[in-house]
Motif scaffolding. Structure first.
Motif, PDB file in Angstrom:
ATOM      1  N   THR A 196      -9.944 -49.780   6.629  1.00 45.23           N
ATOM      2  CA  THR A 196     -10.234 -50.440   7.906  1.00 45.23           C
ATOM      3  C   THR A 196     -10.641 -49.424   8.970  1.00 45.23           C
ATOM      4  OG1 THR A 196      -7.883 -50.320   8.530  1.00 45.23           O
ATOM      5  CG2 THR A 196      -8.639 -52.324   7.409  1.00 45.23           C
ATOM      6  N   SER A 197     -10.679 -48.155   8.606  1.00 41.56           N
ATOM      7  CA  SER A 197     -10.989 -47.107   9.580  1.00 41.56           C
ATOM      8  C   SER A 197     -12.476 -46.813   9.683  1.00 41.56           C
ATOM      9  CB  SER A 197     -10.270 -45.806   9.189  1.00 41.56           C
ATOM     10  OG  SER A 197     -10.791 -45.305   7.967  1.00 41.56           O
ATOM     11  N   GLY A 198     -13.255 -47.266   8.711  1.00 47.50           N
ATOM     12  CA  GLY A 198     -14.674 -46.923   8.665  1.00 47.50           C
ATOM     13  C   GLY A 198     -14.943 -45.573   8.054  1.00 47.50           C
ATOM     14  N   THR A 199     -13.887 -44.914   7.555  1.00 49.90           N
ATOM     15  CA  THR A 199     -14.042 -43.553   7.026  1.00 49.90           C
ATOM     16  C   THR A 199     -14.982 -43.516   5.834  1.00 49.90           C
ATOM     17  OG1 THR A 199     -11.837 -42.927   7.798  1.00 49.90           O
ATOM     18  CG2 THR A 199     -12.813 -41.589   6.043  1.00 49.90           C
ATOM     19  N   LEU A 200     -14.829 -44.462   4.918  1.00 52.71           N
ATOM     20  CA  LEU A 200     -15.679 -44.435   3.725  1.00 52.71           C
ATOM     21  C   LEU A 200     -17.143 -44.612   4.092  1.00 52.71           C
ATOM     22  CD1 LEU A 200     -16.044 -44.270   0.699  1.00 52.71           C
ATOM     23  CD2 LEU A 200     -15.567 -46.730   0.563  1.00 52.71           C
TER      24      LEU A 200
ATOM     25  N   GLY B  78      -5.254 -44.107  -0.152  1.00 53.11           N
ATOM     26  CA  GLY B  78      -4.523 -43.826   1.071  1.00 53.11           C
ATOM     27  C   GLY B  78      -4.718 -42.450   1.651  1.00 53.11           C
ATOM     28  N   GLN B  79      -5.761 -41.740   1.244  1.00 58.65           N
ATOM     29  CA  GLN B  79      -6.005 -40.380   1.723  1.00 58.65           C
ATOM     30  C   GLN B  79      -7.242 -40.310   2.622  1.00 58.65           C
ATOM     31  OE1 GLN B  79      -4.041 -37.664   1.102  1.00 58.65           O
ATOM     32  NE2 GLN B  79      -2.581 -39.014   0.052  1.00 58.65           N
ATOM     33  N   ALA B  80      -7.524 -41.386   3.340  1.00 55.86           N
ATOM     34  CA  ALA B  80      -8.710 -41.400   4.207  1.00 55.86           C
ATOM     35  C   ALA B  80      -8.671 -40.278   5.236  1.00 55.86           C
ATOM     36  CB  ALA B  80      -8.830 -42.754   4.911  1.00 55.86           C
ATOM     37  N   GLY B  81      -7.485 -39.911   5.681  1.00 58.95           N
ATOM     38  CA  GLY B  81      -7.371 -38.860   6.683  1.00 58.95           C
ATOM     39  C   GLY B  81      -7.833 -37.497   6.218  1.00 58.95           C
TER      40      GLY B  81
ATOM     41  N   ALA C  63      -3.163 -34.432  -6.185  1.00 59.52           N
ATOM     42  CA  ALA C  63      -4.585 -34.283  -6.524  1.00 59.52           C
ATOM     43  C   ALA C  63      -5.423 -34.092  -5.263  1.00 59.52           C
ATOM     44  CB  ALA C  63      -5.070 -35.497  -7.312  1.00 59.52           C
ATOM     45  N   ALA C  64      -5.125 -34.847  -4.213  1.00 57.74           N
ATOM     46  CA  ALA C  64      -5.865 -34.717  -2.963  1.00 57.74           C
ATOM     47  C   ALA C  64      -5.646 -33.348  -2.340  1.00 57.74           C
ATOM     48  CB  ALA C  64      -5.441 -35.815  -1.991  1.00 57.74           C
ATOM     49  N   ALA C  65      -4.410 -32.861  -2.378  1.00 61.96           N
ATOM     50  CA  ALA C  65      -4.118 -31.533  -1.833  1.00 61.96           C
ATOM     51  C   ALA C  65      -4.766 -30.436  -2.669  1.00 61.96           C
ATOM     52  CB  ALA C  65      -2.602 -31.317  -1.772  1.00 61.96           C
TER      53      ALA C  65
END
Length: 347
Positions: free
Chosen positions: A10-14, A47-50, A306-308
């Motif tokens: 919902t953030s528009g990040t993608l 959940g890693q959009a940030g 994995a994200a880190a």
């Protein structure tokens, strides 16, 4: 295995990330793939959009501009351009037009059977990119950047389209896991993937003939993805980056099935098996290595690690491991984190 659930963006990040990436081509240094769109989709989904824009800021040094246009591809001349990597920009423009003028599902259904025989092209990255794009579109938001991403994936696949060598079927095997174990390795496991694929001659005779039924085909494809993910824990050490694709390529097909007519599911299974078997034959080691970490793993912990870690293949494999979801799959996800070189400093 549920390929429709996940964190909604919902953030528009993608969309922002995809728009940044669509100025770049799908390859660099001649044929290495741009993994950016696939990795950012997985990051956002889990959940890693940030972390997406930080990841892209680092990754952008690996990107190259979209190549120049050559000549227009049309509904009447496309066959001459199929498999021509010099036409990447032309193919991308063609699919951008097609998806702007028609529903994306209609374009996908028309082109899927045309592209499927070339599933192993581009080291299977084109089909994987399409699978990530379709998963996003199936989540319910078909905004312009997401439809454009499907166009870029299809264009990349068409430009790199290449058939595997003629394959002889060996003895019948009863399960996906047994079939992967029985895949004959290529004689010379040296050089690039195209040199290795050129040596392919035989695969086990799997799946069963009952896979001509769409539901059986979907079940067998799910079994294949599970077996390939589990196998990575003990065999991934042979080539930690490339063996990821033995799982992520068939999973891309599995993610795409809900968007396809059911009559295309059996042929999709056959192509996914060929891709997974080809990667296994090209890169698998001759023997497994025991791997049994202690403690109970959680999906959230594996993907956060994995994200880190930051490596694109590791992120995508963890994403597929979470689709499978059992402890053996999470163990395989942990193994990929340990085997592949981290992009960011370990925490």
């Amino acid at each position: 295995m549920d390929h429709t659930t996940g964190t909604l963006d919902t953030s528009g990040t993608l969309d922002e990330a995809l728009q940044r990436l669509h100025t770049s081509g799908p390859e660099r240094h001649g044929w290495l793939s741009n993994h950016g769109p696939m990795a950012v989709e997985a990051l956002v989904r889990h959940g890693q959009a940030g972390s997406v824009h930080r990841w892209l800021d680092h990754y952008r040094n690996k990107l190259e501009d979209m190549p120049s246009l050559n000549s227009r591809i049309t509904a009447t001349n496309w066959r001459a351009a199929l498999g021509d990597p010099q036409r990447i920009a032309d193919w991308t423009a063609y699919f951008e037009r097609e998806t702007a003028e028609r529903p994306w599902r209609e374009v996908l259904a028309e082109w899927w059977p045309r592209l499927l025989p070339g599933i192993a092209a581009g080291a299977t990255h084109p089909v994987i990119r399409v699978g990530h794009a379709v998963r996003t579109l199936l989540s319910g938001d078909a905004g312009a950047p997401r439809v454009t991403e499907l166009a870029h994936g299809l264009g990349y696949w068409a430009a790199r389209h290449q058939l595997l060598p003629e394959i002889t079927l060996t003895g019948r095997t009863q399960s996906a896991a047994a079939s992967l174990d029985a895949v004959p390795l290529v004689p010379e496991q040296e050089g690039g993937i195209r040199d290795r694929f050129a040596q392919l001659t035989a695969f086990p005779d799997w799946p069963a003939a009952s896979a001509s039924d769409p539901e059986s085909a979907r079940a067998d494809l799910s079994e294949l993805v599970t077996a390939a993910v589990h196998r990575y824990a003990t065999h991934g050490y042979g080539e930690p980056v490339m063996l990821v694709h033995a799982a992520t390529a068939p999973n891309a097909v599995l993610r795409t099935l809900p968007a396809l007519p059911r009559e295309l599911w059996p042929s999709s299974l056959a192509a996914a098996w060929a891709a997974s078997a080809a990667v296994t034959a090209a890169y698998a080691p001759t023997a497994p290595a025991s791997y049994a970490p202690t403690g109970t793993l959680t999906a959230e912990d594996i993907f956060e690690r994995a994200a880190a870690h930051g490596d694109d293949h590791t992120i995508k494999f963890a994403d597929t491991a979470l689709d499978v979801g059992d402890q053996a799959a999470l163990i395989a996800g942990l193994r990929s984190i340990e085997l592949n070189e981290p992009v960011f400093s370990r925490r």
